[in-house]
Design a protein around this motif. Structure first.
Motif, PDB file in Angstrom:
ATOM      1  N   LEU A  27       0.833  -1.204   0.000  1.00  9.36           N
ATOM      2  CA  LEU A  27       0.000   0.000   0.000  1.00  9.36           C
ATOM      3  C   LEU A  27       0.870   1.257   0.000  1.00  9.36           C
ATOM      4  O   LEU A  27       0.577   2.229  -0.704  1.00  9.36           O
ATOM      5  CB  LEU A  27      -0.940  -0.008   1.208  1.00  9.36           C
ATOM      6  N   LEU A  30       2.110   1.840  -3.394  1.00 11.47           N
ATOM      7  CA  LEU A  30       1.086   2.402  -4.275  1.00 11.47           C
ATOM      8  C   LEU A  30       0.979   3.905  -4.087  1.00 11.47           C
ATOM      9  O   LEU A  30       0.776   4.655  -5.034  1.00 11.47           O
ATOM     10  CB  LEU A  30      -0.260   1.752  -3.970  1.00 11.47           C
ATOM     11  N   LEU A  36       3.935   4.034 -13.108  1.00 14.75           N
ATOM     12  CA  LEU A  36       2.771   3.145 -13.101  1.00 14.75           C
ATOM     13  C   LEU A  36       3.170   1.683 -12.961  1.00 14.75           C
ATOM     14  O   LEU A  36       2.480   0.902 -12.312  1.00 14.75           O
ATOM     15  CB  LEU A  36       1.960   3.344 -14.381  1.00 14.75           C
ATOM     16  N   MET A  39       3.696   0.840  -9.507  1.00 15.48           N
ATOM     17  CA  MET A  39       2.423   0.741  -8.782  1.00 15.48           C
ATOM     18  C   MET A  39       1.820  -0.646  -8.963  1.00 15.48           C
ATOM     19  O   MET A  39       1.281  -1.234  -8.028  1.00 15.48           O
ATOM     20  CB  MET A  39       1.458   1.812  -9.267  1.00 15.48           C
ATOM     21  N   VAL A  40       1.919  -1.173 -10.194  1.00 14.68           N
ATOM     22  CA  VAL A  40       1.392  -2.515 -10.429  1.00 14.68           C
ATOM     23  C   VAL A  40       2.171  -3.543  -9.601  1.00 14.68           C
ATOM     24  O   VAL A  40       1.599  -4.462  -9.010  1.00 14.68           O
ATOM     25  CB  VAL A  40       1.429  -2.852 -11.936  1.00 14.68           C
ATOM     26  N   LEU A  43       1.114  -3.381  -6.087  1.00 17.52           N
ATOM     27  CA  LEU A  43      -0.169  -4.067  -5.946  1.00 17.52           C
ATOM     28  C   LEU A  43       0.049  -5.571  -5.823  1.00 17.52           C
ATOM     29  O   LEU A  43      -0.592  -6.246  -4.999  1.00 17.52           O
ATOM     30  CB  LEU A  43      -1.023  -3.752  -7.173  1.00 17.52           C
ATOM     31  N   ALA A  46       1.169  -6.333  -2.304  1.00 16.82           N
ATOM     32  CA  ALA A  46       0.062  -6.267  -1.349  1.00 16.82           C
ATOM     33  C   ALA A  46      -0.824  -7.501  -1.472  1.00 16.82           C
ATOM     34  O   ALA A  46      -1.273  -8.072  -0.471  1.00 16.82           O
ATOM     35  CB  ALA A  46      -0.750  -5.000  -1.586  1.00 16.82           C
ATOM     36  N   GLU A  47      -1.048  -7.940  -2.723  1.00 17.46           N
ATOM     37  CA  GLU A  47      -1.876  -9.125  -2.923  1.00 17.46           C
ATOM     38  C   GLU A  47      -1.221 -10.358  -2.323  1.00 17.46           C
ATOM     39  O   GLU A  47      -1.896 -11.204  -1.723  1.00 17.46           O
ATOM     40  CB  GLU A  47      -2.133  -9.346  -4.410  1.00 17.46           C
ATOM     41  N   ALA A 100      -3.307  -5.514 -16.322  1.00 22.22           N
ATOM     42  CA  ALA A 100      -2.705  -4.221 -15.995  1.00 22.22           C
ATOM     43  C   ALA A 100      -1.490  -3.967 -16.873  1.00 22.22           C
ATOM     44  O   ALA A 100      -1.327  -2.880 -17.433  1.00 22.22           O
ATOM     45  CB  ALA A 100      -2.316  -4.178 -14.525  1.00 22.22           C
ATOM     46  N   LEU A 104      -0.649  -1.040 -19.540  1.00 23.78           N
ATOM     47  CA  LEU A 104       0.542  -0.197 -19.467  1.00 23.78           C
ATOM     48  C   LEU A 104       1.220  -0.108 -20.832  1.00 23.78           C
ATOM     49  O   LEU A 104       1.675   0.957 -21.248  1.00 23.78           O
ATOM     50  CB  LEU A 104       1.525  -0.750 -18.434  1.00 23.78           C
TER      51      LEU A 104
END
Lengths: 163, 491
Positions: A27, A30, A36, A39-40, A43, A46-47, A100, A104
């Motif tokens: 998080l 992010l 970008l 950020m992916v 993510l 975090a998953e 995602a 991109l």
């Protein structure tokens, strides 16, 4: 449930801390990254944390996988439900990440950049142009139109053509 | 035949995977399949409502009784939203013919299947899976506009949605850790002893924020304006009208059945108020039609969250009325935006080019603001009376914000209406004025006709909604219907 039957409560604590740590790192990534693709990736981290948490919810250290029941009579088995759920969650996560990345690639082709701020600016500009309204510039910003930098590289030729 | 209820989920899902193959074999046949499936789905759900089965009932999937197996819970509320899903799927069907048609139609079928699943499922993890399926189908459909802005909007939506799904998963894990089950009825039985603590509260908040991404809840709704501005109007109408309400439905079920902490609803109340304030003010400032509608939809959903935050299920009637009202109005308005997209200034004098569209816009605006004979008035009136009956000052703040937001709504909607009826610039010829296309205008007229019908039959409709909300607010009935075997429920 009560984790009293675990062999190693310390290990369990460490694993839970790891899961929460992964979610926090993801998080934070992010919020903090300006790219970008990062950020992916954040993510994805975090998953992974959320998935680890889910596996831990049903794991027991003194038990076997429920599929090994035929090898005799084990006293306990691991709760299979969270494992089934985490498989589903992993599959969903991978699918979304693939989607995602493909987005991109398309953004890179169109805008020539993946910097978060630049992409947002170009997106606002494109929406404003399509709608036929002046761009929404901040009140504190410098006066006058600030042109967007040209799209670098060979992508500039393909930009309008295949839209 | 209660087992038929799975068909509105299964058939579109099957269709979604077969459609691209079928269309390659025979395009003419393939084009009919999607609408045919949706019409059949409408018929099944309609016949369930009219005496096909005694409502509510629960259907165990795969022959495993809950809580071991996954069940579908069918009450009037679920049936109503499942029906709305199939019907709106049909109304907003992507008819456009080009190279992408098979993929777009397949994704639309997938979206309808997953949305129907969201309305019907009675298992938390199953809801999560359908929720993700909705998300993935939506990403594909938004990106199908194939502009740079659409891709950028999609990735913003995707990342927010990803955060949402991580939080939802976290909440589900916490619940499973505490209760050892994810069946909603079973959870309802166990909640008083297992989830009435701070862990339960944090689980609810995680799920609230996670599911709130689709429900356009205040801090996680930044995707809304860009997505609605770049996606096609028909898709925006489906997302704003229906999908947001289905996310709301998950939260409603959780509140009724599982989480009764006062802190939970207070957080929701505050977020709802912030949503109303931010959404309505942004809509007032917006300069183009689609973003104005998008921001206004954030405000409207904030109102529904305020209604949902009224304790002891007092606000369920208001939730239902506001949600259905917003569903009809926003779908209609987005259909009008199909031709009227872009700058609001373009609309100067557009009433001359298309008087019907302008009249519909005024009708929808009046109902959205809450003009007395129209249904919007009754929906808002229900919420106002419920809010005024609460003692806590927070609810009075909610009431004040709610009433003030009506003024703001009137300001921005009437500004557009005034532009529509103002004489056009001298140099613009009437042919140049923007007008909604024939299909969009027909769809919008259908919603307008529905709104007028609801105005005429407001008393029976109100009785029906009272019945539906009473049934959905009855947690004991839910538990009895599903009757998950093990009382006490140890793992």
């Amino acid at each position: 449930m009560n984790p009293g039957t675990l062999v190693s409560p310390d290990l369990e604590l460490i694993l839970y801390a790891t899961a929460m740590g992964l979610i926090t790192i993801g998080l934070a990534g992010l919020v903090l990254s300006r790219h970008l693709f990062r950020m992916v990736l954040a993510l994805a981290i975090a998953e992974a944390g959320a998935n680890l948490m889910l596996v831990l919810a049903g794991y027991r250290w003194d038990a076997v996988a429920p599929i090994l029941m035929s090898l005799g009579q084990p006293p306990r088995m691991v709760d299979p439900v969270p494992q089934a759920m985490v498989l589903t969650a992993i599959v969903i996560g991978v699918g979304v990440q693939a989607l995602a990345i493909s987005m991109l690639i398309r953004i890179r082709q169109r805008y020539g950049t993946l910097e978060r701020g630049e992409v947002a600016e170009r997106m606002d500009a494109e929406i404003a142009t399509t709608a036929g309204i002046p761009r929404d510039v901040s009140q504190e910003g410098p006066l006058g139109e600030r042109p967007l930098p040209p799209i670098p590289g060979s992508t500039a030729q393909t930009r309008g053509g295949d839209a | 035949m209660s087992g038929m209820i799975v068909l509105p989920i299964v058939l579109p899902l099957l269709g979604a995977f077969l459609l691209p193959v079928l269309m390659r074999a025979s395009l003419g046949l393939g084009l009919w399949i999607g609408p045919a499936i949706l019409v059949y789905g409408c018929w099944i759900l309609g016949s369930q409502w009219y005496g096909g089965a005694t409502l509510p009932f629960s259907l165990a999937i795969g022959g495993f009784a809950p809580p071991l197996g996954i069940n579908l819970y069918v009450d009037q509320l679920a049936l109503l939203f499942a029906f709305a899903t199939q019907l709106l799927g049909l109304l907003f069907w992507p008819f456009k013919l080009d190279a992408e048609t098979p993929r777009r139609q397949a994704l639309m079928l997938l979206l309808v299947a997953a949305s129907t699943g969201l309305a019907l499922s009675g298992d938390l993890f199953n809801l999560y899976v359908f929720y993700e399926l909705v998300a993935v189908a939506t990403f594909g459909l938004v990106a199908a506009s194939a502009t740079g802005a659409a891709y950028a909007a999609t990735i913003r939506y995707l990342i927010l949605s990803g955060i949402g799904s991580v939080l939802t998963l976290l909440g589900i894990t916490l619940i499973y850790n505490q209760a050892g089950t994810l069946n909603l009825a079973h959870l309802a039985q166990l909640a008083p002893e297992r989830l009435d603590n701070s862990l339960g509260l944090s689980a609810f908040l995680a799920i609230l924020i996670g599911v709130g991404v689709k429900a356009e809840l205040f801090p996680v709704n930044t995707w809304v304006p860009e997505v609605y501005a770049t996606a096609g109007s028909r898709l925006s109408a489906f997302l704003a009208g229906l999908v947001s309400k289905l996310a709301m439905l998950i939260i409603l079920r959780l509140l009724v059945l599982v989480f009764h902490q006062p802190e939970a609803i207070q957080v929701m109340l505050v977020l709802g108020i912030l949503g109303v304030v931010s959404g309505e003010l942004a809509a007032w400032r917006a300069k183009d039609m689609r973003r104005m509608l998008a921001f206004s939809s954030i405000g409207q959903l904030g109102m529904i969250f305020i209604a949902l935050a009224i304790p002891d299920g007092g606000g369920l009637l208001a939730v239902l009325a506001l949600a259905l009202h917003h569903l009809v109005i926003k779908s209609g308005l987005f259909m009008l935006a199909d031709g009227w997209g872009g700058s609001l200034e373009r609309l100067r004098g557009a009433a001359k080019a298309s008087p019907l569209a302008a009249a519909l816009f005024v009708l929808f605006s009046l109902s959205l603001i809450g003009m007395p004979p129209l249904p919007g008035f009754w929906a808002k009136f229900t919420l106002i009376t419920e809010l005024a009956a609460q003692n806590s000052p927070l609810y009075l703040i909610g009431l004040t914000v709610f009433l003030l937001s009506t003024v703001v709504e009137a300001a921005y909607l009437f500004r557009v209406a005034a532009l529509l009826y103002r004489p056009a610039d001298a140099e613009t010829r009437p042919e140049q004025l923007p007008r909604p296309g024939g299909l969009a205008l027909t769809t919008a007229s259908l919603f307008g006709a529905g709104l007028l019908a609801a105005t005429l039959f407001v008393t029976p409709l109100g009785d029906l909604l009272i019945h539906v909300s009473g049934q959905s607010g009855n947690a004991a009935l839910y538990i009895d219907t599903v009757s998950p075997g093990i009382p006490g429920g140890s793992r």
